[in-house]
Scaffold this active site. Structure first.
Site, short mmCIF file in Angstrom:
data_model
loop_
_atom_site.label_atom_id
_atom_site.label_comp_id
_atom_site.label_asym_id
_atom_site.label_seq_id
_atom_site.Cartn_x
_atom_site.Cartn_y
_atom_site.Cartn_z
N HIS A 1 0.83 -1.21 0.00
CA HIS A 1 0.00 0.00 0.00
C HIS A 1 0.87 1.26 0.00
O HIS A 1 0.72 2.14 -0.86
CB HIS A 1 -0.91 -0.04 1.24
CG HIS A 1 -1.87 1.10 1.33
ND1 HIS A 1 -3.20 0.99 0.98
CD2 HIS A 1 -1.71 2.40 1.71
CE1 HIS A 1 -3.80 2.15 1.15
NE2 HIS A 1 -2.92 3.02 1.60
N GLU A 2 1.79 1.33 0.96
CA GLU A 2 2.62 2.53 1.09
C GLU A 2 3.60 2.68 -0.09
O GLU A 2 3.88 3.79 -0.53
CB GLU A 2 3.39 2.51 2.42
CG GLU A 2 2.50 2.55 3.66
CD GLU A 2 1.49 3.68 3.69
OE1 GLU A 2 1.71 4.72 3.02
OE2 GLU A 2 0.45 3.53 4.36
N HIS B 1 1.83 4.45 -2.90
CA HIS B 1 1.89 5.91 -2.74
C HIS B 1 3.28 6.44 -3.14
O HIS B 1 3.40 7.44 -3.84
CB HIS B 1 1.63 6.31 -1.28
CG HIS B 1 0.21 6.16 -0.85
ND1 HIS B 1 -0.85 6.69 -1.55
CD2 HIS B 1 -0.34 5.56 0.24
CE1 HIS B 1 -1.98 6.41 -0.92
NE2 HIS B 1 -1.70 5.74 0.17
N HIS C 1 3.86 6.42 -6.88
CA HIS C 1 3.04 7.47 -7.49
C HIS C 1 3.78 8.82 -7.35
O HIS C 1 3.92 9.57 -8.33
CB HIS C 1 1.68 7.52 -6.80
CG HIS C 1 0.64 8.31 -7.53
ND1 HIS C 1 -0.66 8.44 -7.08
CD2 HIS C 1 0.69 9.04 -8.68
CE1 HIS C 1 -1.34 9.18 -7.93
NE2 HIS C 1 -0.54 9.56 -8.90
#
Length: 603
Positions: free
Chosen positions: A393-394, A397, A400
């Protein structure tokens, strides 16, 4: 020996290879001090542009360029200070640096407050002439376009100043709720799994809801909501005040509704919100089936609201070291291509990630950083599969941000909340797909499927129910009605019955749940969780089914940062959130997972 095992290590006891290298931002604190001084010295130069932005295209370009330089300096200063503090919150050096950076941020904000009113004060034709005459202004095309788009909702300088002064008053409902909910509210004691009397708290409530002991779950549930019932008049008054504040601002800024005003900041039409609710409601029969399966697996005659967090798949412990989890994630994200995989390896090897819990370290997990340097990720890794998904998940980010910063100028690099959760959830979806295809143990597979189904329950179904509640409460005030404890509870209870269906007993206590949800004080925000998750699920399916063409579209989305409106950026990736299709597609994945879960149980 046991006390030693439970003791958190000190920062210096953690192996250097598991700590992030903030030296990539500033080599040392002295360098930070030099840049702090540099920013403070540069700040007065902004004043020289005040009242002169309309004089020439060069003046406007010069001012925007200087503000960008100051903002970037401030970002670097603040990020470094705060992340150093996060390593150990008890460290007074970095407490002080963070405070100083925060104070400087207020000064920068104040010094640049004249810019937007001056730009909007110019005749539009003149601004267009400026843009045509000065090539340097092309860098700010999207920024200026966005200012002009919202011009109709910007008031005169005097009125804006007055609204700014009211700002502190308007935050009163949220502040009162926070104090009442977190400081003043006292919960009774209940018996835990060991039969010991312990005080109920917000943190312990979730643990109790996940207990295998139904008596513990029921006691925690009833104690929690009785406490809110005892204070329902105050909670209703604060929520009523918050909704009225939203309606006031929307009307002052000439919007048709508070919902339209909120969504307009992302240039999202209200149809997107309505499509979400309508589409999720059309898939509720599948959710009812999931609840029925939960009741069966828990061996219950009746499924109550205090039973919906209890683990459906018992006695599965998927242990996983950090190194094993990271390598598994790289395998799972292989569909995103070799460059993406190599960047994940680089992040692991070159100090992007702060891995383990230590004394004083900030809890939880996040991805952050400053433009011009690689992103960073903070973890507090524990050896289990849930934490592996947190890494994915992290890192979503982080990647991105990496691609946005690499491909976009500073002014367009920052993406909005509306798209922020897409990259993180795509990673989780791809990793989950890999895990399900590479797990041979039946109970482990059931555990993973349950994990994924629960994400849909919490992020799509539950958040959409919250979004519908927000819609109803604001419409009630907009038509001249009132929000009382009775009307709020009645509204909420009916929604709970609608969303959970006849398979779940909608206990009377759950009608009070509205009183404990902090998100309701930041209205029309939660729908972004559901739309983001839906978009990401649809995109991950495209990546798995189409391969390279879908990956190319997705990478273009990652590289676009905040260079366009969120809906346009998602269209680049391959999902059109103005239609119900992505939400529909995501919920069909939910139904497929449910089918697979049921088939596995019967095998």
């Amino acid at each position: 020996m046991q006390a030693e095992a439970k003791r958190l290590p000190k920062r210096e006891e953690i192996d250097a290879k598991y700590k992030w290298k903030l030296e990539d931002l500033y080599a040392n604190d002295e360098q930070w001090e030099q840049e702090f001084k540099q920013l403070a010295e540069k700040l007065p130069a902004l004043e020289t542009y005040k009242g002169k932005l309309a004089d020439s295209p060069q003046q406007l370009a010069g001012c925007l360029k200087l503000r960008g330089e100051l903002s970037l300096l401030l970002e670097r200063l603040f990020v470094y200070a705060r992340m150093r503090r996060d390593e150990n919150n008890a460290n007074p050096t970095y407490q002080a640096l963070t405070d100083r950076a925060s104070s400087l941020a207020v000064q920068v904000s104040s010094a640049s407050s004249f810019i937007v009113p001056e730009i909007l004060g110019m005749p539009e034709a003149k601004l267009q002439q400026f843009r045509a005459a000065e090539p340097e202004l092309s860098l700010y095309d999207f920024y200026l376009q966005e200012l002009l788009r919202q011009k109709a909702h910007v008031l005169s300088a005097e009125q804006e100043q007055l609204l700014a002064q009211v700002g502190e008053l308007s935050s009163a409902p949220q502040n009162i709720f926070r104090m009442l909910n977190n400081a003043d509210l006292k919960f009774p004691k209940i018996k835990d799994d060991d039969g010991d009397e312990v005080e109920l708290t917000h943190g312990r409530y979730i643990q109790f809801m996940e207990s295998n002991n139904r008596d513990v779950r029921k006691a925690a549930f009833e104690a929690m909501y009785q406490t809110y019932r005892n204070n329902q008049n105050t909670f209703a008054a604060t929520l009523n005040g918050s909704v009225k504040k939203d309606v006031f601002y929307a009307r002052v800024r000439k919007y048709e509704s508070a919902r339209q005003a909120s969504l307009d900041s992302d240039n999202v039409p209200v149809e997107v919100y309505d499509n979400l609710i309508k589409t999720v409601r059309s898939h509720l029969p599948a959710f009812y089936r999931y609840m029925k399966l939960r009741k069966k697996l828990l061996g219950l005659d009746q499924l109550h609201m205090y039973d919906i967090y209890a683990p459906m798949v018992q006695d599965v412990e998927m242990k996983m070291s950090y190194e094993e989890a990271y390598q598994t994630m790289i395998k799972g994200l292989a569909p995103l291509g070799e460059e993406y995989s190599n960047l994940l390896k680089k992040a692991h090897d070159e100090g992007w990630i702060d891995v383990f819990e230590s004394e004083g370290k900030t809890s939880g997990a996040y991805s952050w950083g400053a433009y011009g340097t690689h992103p960073y990720v903070l973890l507090n890794y524990q050896d289990n599969v849930d934490n592996m998904f947190t890494i994915a998940h992290e890192m979503g980010h982080a990647m991105h941000s990496y691609y946005s910063d690499k491909e976009q100028p500073y002014v367009n690099a920052q993406y909005t909340i509306f798209v922020a959760e897409v990259a993180s959830t795509v990673n989780e979806s791809l990793l989950m797909d890999w895990m399900l295809n590479n797990t041979t143990d039946k109970r482990e597979k059931l555990y993973l499927l349950n994990h994924y189904l629960e994400q849909f329950r919490g992020t799509v179904f539950r958040q959409t129910m919250f979004a519908e509640f927000e819609k109803l409460t604001h419409e009630e005030i907009e038509k001249g009605g009132a929000l009382t404890p009775e009307s709020l509870s009645s509204m909420y209870h009916q929604l709970n019955k609608d969303y959970y269906g006849d398979e779940v007993v909608s206990d009377d206590d759950i009608a009070l749940e509205w009183a404990r949800i902090p998100h309701f004080y930041n209205a029309f925000y939660v729908y972004k969780y559901a739309t983001g998750f839906s978009a990401a699920t649809a995109l991950s399916q495209q990546i798995l089914q189409e391969g390279e063409p879908a990956v190319a579209r997705y990478m273009q989305f990652l590289k676009s940062g905040g260079s366009d409106y969120p809906l346009e950026l998602l269209k680049l990736a391959g999902v059109d959130m103005t239609t119900p299709a992505p939400v529909d597609s995501a919920l069909k994945v939910f139904e497929r997972l449910l089918d697979e879960f049921e088939e596995l149980l019967e095998s």
